[in-house]
Every structure is written in C-alpha cells, then in structure tokens.
Design an enzyme around this catalytic site. Sequence first.
Site, PDB file in Angstrom:
ATOM      1  N   ASP A 229       5.295   1.951   4.900  1.00 50.06           N
ATOM      2  CA  ASP A 229       4.909   3.473   4.669  1.00 50.06           C
ATOM      3  C   ASP A 229       5.836   4.431   5.360  1.00 50.06           C
ATOM      4  OD1 ASP A 229       3.683   5.748   3.940  1.00 50.06           O
ATOM      5  OD2 ASP A 229       1.775   5.067   4.258  1.00 50.06           O
TER       6      ASP A 229
HETATM    7  C1  BGC Z   1       2.126   8.030   2.242  1.00 44.47           C
HETATM    8  C2  BGC Z   1       2.496   7.071   1.071  1.00 44.47           C
HETATM    9  C3  BGC Z   1       3.781   7.738   0.447  1.00 44.47           C
HETATM   10  C4  BGC Z   1       4.719   8.049   1.343  1.00 44.47           C
HETATM   11  C5  BGC Z   1       5.974   8.726   0.904  1.00 44.47           C
HETATM   12  C6  BGC Z   1       3.064   8.394   3.092  1.00 44.47           C
HETATM   13  O1  BGC Z   1       2.832   9.448   3.798  1.00 44.47           O
HETATM   14  O2  BGC Z   1       1.136   7.296   3.013  1.00 44.47           O
HETATM   15  O3  BGC Z   1       1.414   6.864   0.198  1.00 44.47           O
HETATM   16  O4  BGC Z   1       4.262   6.801  -0.702  1.00 44.47           O
HETATM   17  O5  BGC Z   1       4.393   8.891   2.379  1.00 44.47           O
HETATM   18  O6  BGC Z   1       5.751   9.662   0.397  1.00 44.47           O
END
Ligand code: BGC
Length: 759
Positions: A229
């Site tokens: 993530d």
């Molecule tokens: C979120 C993810 C997301 C990623 C990219 C993160 O903060 O938890 O779900 O895909 O950011 O935007």
Amino acid sequence: MTNQIQTLITQMTLAEKAALCTGDSRWTTTEVERLDIPQLLVSDGPHGVRRVADIHSLAQKSEPATCFPTASSLAATWDVDLLYEVGQALAEEAIALEVDVLLGPGVNMKRTPLCGRNFEYFSEDPFLAGALAVGFINGVQSKGVGTSLKHFAANNQEFERFSINAKIDERALREIYLAAFETAVTKAKPWTVMCAYNKVNGTYASEHQRLLTDILRDEWGFEGFVVSDWGAVHNRLASLQGGLDLEMPGPKEARVQAVINAVNNGELDEALLDEAVRRILQIVFKAAETPKGGSFDVAAHHALARKVAAAGMVLLKNNGILPLQNPESIAVIGRSAQEPHFQGGGSSHINPTQVDNPYQELQKLAGPAGLTYAAGYPTDDTFQQELIDEAVVLAQASSVALLYIALPSFKESEGYDRPDLDLTKQQVALIQAVTAVQPNTIVILNNGSAVAMSAWIDGPAAILEAWMMGQAGGGAIADILFGHTNPGGKLAETFPLKLSDTPAHLNFPGENGVVRYGEGLFIGYRYYDAREQAVLFPFGYGLGYTTFAYSNMQVSASTFQDVDGLTVTVDVTNTGLVAGQEIVQLYVHDQESRLVRPTKELKGFAKVALQPGETKTVTISLAYRAFAYYHPAYQQWITDNGQFDLLIGASAADIRCTAVVTMQSTLTLPTLLNRDSTIRTWLDDPLGHGILLPFFQKLQAQGAGLIGSEDGLRERYGENSMALVMDMPLLSVLHSEENSLSLSPEETVNNLLQQLHRS
Ligand code: BGC
C-alpha cells in the site's frame, strides 16, 4: 515468456533490478529502456479509474471516468455476473486511459460499521465478499487489465491504520479475515495483491512472510506480485524477504540504494531480488500485451452505472407507499437531492464523466406532479432550525415528501473512522419534524455502511438505502421510487439497533497501538445470532415490490462424504404482481463440532429473476469447505462427522426451508493428545480411549483404585468429583495413584503417548 524473462534478468544490472522493485513515480514502475522493459501504470480503484494526468502528482484531479457505485452498493446486488460486467467496463476505461492495473477490489471485512472505509469493502461475510471479488476480478482481467486485491490483510479500521497491530487468533484470521482473499486468489488469480498498512499479530503486513509467502504463495498458489500500500514499507529488506515485490510509491532513491547495498554486502540474497523482479516483469509484460488507448462508451457505462446502482439499493421499509402512484405534489427535501453524495472520500475518489442530479431525474419521471425543494440541512455540522422549518412547510403542503439524507464526508471517509452510527443531529431532527407533519414521507439514504435509525424509523412510510450510489445513482433512485425498477438489493451487512450492540464494540478501535479482535469468529450476523440479539435489519434483508414463496427443498443426498459435497435445490415462486429478482441464501449449521462454530454461516447464494406467477428451481452446490472449519492445532481445514442443518433463507433472520444431512468426514487426523491432555480428551480420542481404559484396567488389577472403566472412575471418585477428574490432566490423576505405578507418572504418560503414536 518465462524463459525470456529469465534471460532478461540475467542481462539486468543490480541497480536496474533494485530500481524495478521500487516505483518510479506515484503510479508507475521503472522503465528499463536499454532492455525494452516498459513501465507499468497503476491507478485507483476500486469503483472507477482514477487516472491522474501527471503521474508524479498526489493531489491532481484525475481524468474523467465513470464512477460506479462503491463496494457496499455493489455487494448489495449479490450479483456476481453484474460485478463481472462492471469489471469489464472498468477495464475498458482503464485501457482507454492507458492504465495497466486497477487498484482494487477491497475485500477487507466489515468488522464494525464504524470503519470509515467500509464503503470500499463488500461485506461482513467472507463467503459473499469472496464470491463478489471473483466476479469483479474476472471481469476486469478478462479484458487484459490487472487488478490489485487489497488490503492484505486485516485492514478493518482507519484509526491508526498505518501502524495498529491487529491481534487476531488463528481461526478468526483463517475463517473470517483471510477467507475472502483466499477465494479471490484461488478462483480469480488477481495479477497483484496489495499489502495492508497495519501490523498483523505483531508484524507489519508489508514484512509478513507468513502472510505474503507461506499463505499467499505457498498455500494459495498466488503467482502475481505483491505491491505495498502507498507508503506501507518500513524496512525494505524485511519486506523483500517477507515477499513484498514492489514498493510504492516512488521515486525513492535511498530505498533502491539500500537494496543494492544489501546485495553487495551479503545481507540480501540476490536470488531473492531476482525472484521479485521475475514476478514484476511477468505482469509488466502481460499488461503490455493489451494495446492501450482509444475511448470508452461514456453513455453505455453511465447506463450500466444506473442499472447497478438500482440493483444495489435496498428497500428497508415500505408501508405500501412505494412505488409512488401519481402523487399530485412532491416536496423534495435534503441537500443531496441537488448535490448528490455518490462516492466516498480518499484514494477512490473519481472525477465522474457526468453526474445525475437526483432532483432533475425525479422531475423527468414525475409526470404532472409538482416538485418543490428545500435543502433541509447544511453542508457542515451546524444546526440550522430555519432549514428544518422551511422543509416542514413544503412537506405539509405536498402529498408526498422525499427526504434525501446523505451522511456527510466529515462523518465517513477513508482516513478516519466514524465516531458513532448516527446521522447528523440536524438530519435526525429534520426527519422527525417532516414525518410529524407528513406521513407519506420516504427517506432515501446515501452512506457507506450501517446507520442507526431507532430515533426516527417509525416516522417515514418508506426507507430506501441507496448507498454511495455512483454517478448515475440519482436516476436509479427515481427508477425505484416510480416503480420503473423493482428494488432487488439485499444487505451485505447487518444494520444493528445501536452501536453498543455491535460485535467489536468492546475491542474497538484499540489502544496502545493494539486492537484485539476479541470477538473472534463472531462478526456480523455470526455475533448477533450467537447472542440472540435483535437487530434493526438483518444480514441478507431487503424488500421489493413483489413477494416470493419458497418450496420443495431437496438435497442430492441425505448422507454424504465431505469430499463429495452436496447439491441443494429449492423452488422459488414470484407470488406478487410485478417481475422481480430474489436473492436465495443458503446457510449451514454444524450441529456438533470439536471446536466452537457460529450458529450458521452463509455458504451459497443465487439470484433468480422471476415473472409474476413464475416458479424456477434454484440450485446451489456445497463443497468440502462449506462444512469445514480451520483447526489451528492441525493447521488445516477439517471436517467432523455428524449432522448439519441446511437453511434456505430470504435473509439471515428469515429461514424458509430446512433440511438435515449427515456428513462423513474422510479425514484421518493424527492424535492431538499430549502431556497436558485431560482424562476427557483421552477418552474422547478414538485411539486414546483404546489405550487409556486397558491401562486403567491393568492398574485396577494391580490393586489401584477402581478406575478400570468410566463407571469405575465414577465409583472411585464419586459423581460430584467425576466432572472435576474428567477435566484433570491424566498426569495429575496419576500423581494421586503414584503408589500403584511401576514408573513415575511422567514416564507412564510418556509411555502411553508413545504407544498412541505407534498405533
Ligand atoms: C490506499 C489504497 C490506495 C493507495 C493509492 C492508499 O492510501 O489505502 O487503497 O490504492 O493509497 O492511492
């Protein structure tokens, strides 16, 4: 391709390999021009394509794309085929926007309705979430676009999501928190999996070798790459060693350098880096096979978004007022009728191609009815009585009032959890005031997860849960209110009466960096069932404009072997006057098991479309896993011989037909007896029973106390002490018979255990 990739890896320098494992921008992997290795472009996700023009920017508005309903709404359709269709449409948009991998779907469990991000997750039930994820992933990937199954694992709250340590026992982890991931990985093979930010049982998900390697790859056979993530990596070496291939976002030169240094100084085995590179390259080249560019059918996707939004809306209450019968005048009250609340805040935020205005969509279908509008509540959390007064005047003067109530983003979003289950004070007061003067009031809700309603539920004539309904939701609401569409959605999550009733209430959100999943297996309806606790609306519940009768439940065999599974059929008849779709649910109850099990668990479902008067036979199959549970001591999914109730329901609280079947387990499991085992466990164990009683008889013959049989034991210890003795370790009992033993109690138990393992 496999050979070509191996060759490429041998041609890559250490620096190039290290660079490939860290993003080159917020949304791309590193290109290696020299070797014709293209970059891979990823975008959020999940219910629309958030493709930013400048891949280095965090905040930039994204390109227009269709905002489909969010996961809560998608899940309430219970329609795997429809999710496949949405997946295909998302992939078409990804292709047009030159996106290789869509960052979704999210299959974390709705452990508590307070999780700010529940709108992005499907359900409180892992079977349902898993099945829907399979439809979604297959749809996207059928067009040559990848998915990223997220957030692996146990990201079930936003509070301290970057660091909180989720303490979960093994059974709950396997049966609840990993199960939907397992289904999606084994059945739909997502190209990538995104690890969670949080820790799971003490280790960051981004470094969790057991999760990322032992379970995901070795057990489930995952072949794609694991991406972090955004910002979830703390220790790059530990994450690579744990099984995390790609760190996002980039660029991060220090990280790349750290990997190079670690290989050079022998801290990191280069073969391990090569393996991460191989996994990434495999997806990079797979994605490159799909030609990008072109356009997508904006109108068709908007129409699909409208169809899906309507299919996901759940009619929670209806005294017969819906569908509307040509009302003369309609008071449209509530800001969200003019400013639709159709998606959630955070990384999934889509720049929609167009947005239905709910008020205007009503007007299109309202015919001669006169429409008036009042905002009813402010955009912020202030209380403004004058807005309520204005709404009451309109409601009183009209034949029907439609109350559009959206839970504002300051109460629900990615990044923070909800403080309570309530609407805003003003919204509650508004509903109470309007329904006091206008009995023909219909409340239309936009929110991502359950809200409490006890303070106002008796007021309105009807309540429609419209969720975060996507850009075409305004039209979908109008379709349902005027009966152009028969609402067929059912809840994929329980609506509790109040916050203190919810399963995680005493263990949420955690403190001192730890959240303890004290409720174990018992989340959602599993908890309310076990506690025999009343709820506002049960899991699987939803009304429509017709009714269905269930009859003639049949099972393919009344006695069966676990590996063969079973097939269940039931006839469903549309007993009303309009066409409709029914969601038939099959729950399984284990009558007796070695370990505690929930009262019932969803193990199958089907959606069936029926014309008025029509009957169809619905078939649902149950395989091994429908009867099995995870046994931590055996470290596997096991079955116990015995009877199971099969329950066909229209919801978790509305069981229509039942059957009892007998299952024979085909497993032969090793004994779990050990030095701590009690007399009871020895006697319950088929092998142990056969060894312990003869041993007691021998002792008895040698003049020890009368303990040669269960009756003998009873006589020896008396009825009252018997229960106590049964739960004493054999070793402790032998200590009190020490004089009759030829060896020490310890040696005696060891001998018995050896005998057991030999037999
Ligand atoms: C979120 C993810 C997301 C990623 C990219 C993160 O903060 O938890 O779900 O895909 O950011 O935007």
